[in-house]
Scaffold this motif. Structure first.
Motif, PDB file in Angstrom:
ATOM      1  N   LEU A  27       0.943  -1.306  -0.085  1.00 35.45           N
ATOM      2  CA  LEU A  27       0.162   0.103   0.077  1.00 35.45           C
ATOM      3  C   LEU A  27       0.747   1.310  -0.087  1.00 35.45           C
ATOM      4  N   ASP A  28       1.848   1.482   0.842  1.00 39.68           N
ATOM      5  CA  ASP A  28       2.747   2.305   1.075  1.00 39.68           C
ATOM      6  C   ASP A  28       3.705   2.787  -0.212  1.00 39.68           C
ATOM      7  N   ARG A  71       1.659   8.312   2.787  1.00 38.84           N
ATOM      8  CA  ARG A  71       1.121   7.423   3.549  1.00 38.84           C
ATOM      9  C   ARG A  71       1.755   6.398   4.311  1.00 38.84           C
ATOM     10  N   TRP A  72       1.493   5.874   5.353  1.00 33.84           N
ATOM     11  CA  TRP A  72       2.129   4.872   6.229  1.00 33.84           C
ATOM     12  C   TRP A  72       1.214   4.063   6.888  1.00 33.84           C
ATOM     13  N   LEU A 161       6.132   9.633  -2.969  1.00 26.97           N
ATOM     14  CA  LEU A 161       5.431   8.441  -3.230  1.00 26.97           C
ATOM     15  C   LEU A 161       4.108   8.689  -3.735  1.00 26.97           C
ATOM     16  N   SER A 162       4.191   9.340  -4.746  1.00 29.17           N
ATOM     17  CA  SER A 162       2.915   9.839  -5.448  1.00 29.17           C
ATOM     18  C   SER A 162       2.448   8.817  -6.535  1.00 29.17           C
ATOM     19  N   ALA A 163       3.391   8.115  -7.045  1.00 26.99           N
ATOM     20  CA  ALA A 163       3.127   7.177  -8.148  1.00 26.99           C
ATOM     21  C   ALA A 163       3.752   5.676  -7.959  1.00 26.99           C
ATOM     22  N   SER A 164       3.331   4.853  -8.416  1.00 28.93           N
ATOM     23  CA  SER A 164       4.150   3.495  -8.740  1.00 28.93           C
ATOM     24  C   SER A 164       5.374   3.499  -9.325  1.00 28.93           C
TER      25      SER A 164
END
Length: 172
Positions: A27-28, A71-72, A161-164
């Motif tokens: 997820l993170d 996110r975390w 971490l806004s994109a894969s």
């Protein structure tokens, strides 16, 4: 080959623990395939805002995660009960944060506390979640976050971490 039942139970519990850790990590890091690998596609998922199969849930939850700047997820207190060779139940607590950067450069968001009530199924040699009920116990806003710039947090590396596909992500 027949294994000692106690050894097999330890191996099964370890495999289930690895699924729970992979769930939070993927997820993170916005790893769609890794997130999908935590569930059987036909798993029954109920988060309140979503009720359906894992195949339908994963794109929904990954879009939610992408909508946050940072996110975390931290899961702990995992308890596992094996119900034979191919079924298990687990429960664990989860704390998650989600923040977004405003136009003023200040991050705001929430911290959430809840619990995951999972059923696991072993198909072949692989354990995955076959049913998940998430219960939100509490939520509270985070104070404004002044991330970066001068000050003690400014010198620390911050990941976008806004994109894969982040270059620091290592599939495990």
């Amino acid at each position: 080959m027949t294994r000692d039942p106690e050894l097999q139970a330890l191996l099964d519990e370890r495999a289930i623990t690895a699924v729970i850790a992979r769930y939070a990590r993927t997820l993170d890091w916005l790893d769609d395939a890794g997130q999908a690998s935590c569930y059987w596609p036909d798993a029954a998922i109920n988060y309140g805002f979503f009720s359906g199969t894992a195949a339908d849930f994963v794109p929904v939850v990954m879009n939610i995660e992408r909508s946050t700047g940072r996110r975390w997820h931290m899961l702990s207190g995992l308890q596992i009960k094996l119900h034979g060779a191919d079924r298990a139940s687990s429960e664990c607590y989860g704390i998650a944060t989600a923040t977004r950067e405003g136009a003023d450069g200040i991050h705001s968001g929430n911290v959430f506390g809840g619990r995951y009530l999972d059923e696991f199924e072993k198909r072949g040699d692989e354990w995955r979640i076959s049913r998940r009920d998430y219960i939100l116990d509490w939520s509270m806003p985070l104070p404004p976050q002044h991330i970066g710039g001068d000050g003690p947090a400014g010198a620390l590396p911050m990941l976008d971490l806004s994109a894969s596909g982040h270059p620091r992500y290592r599939p495990m």
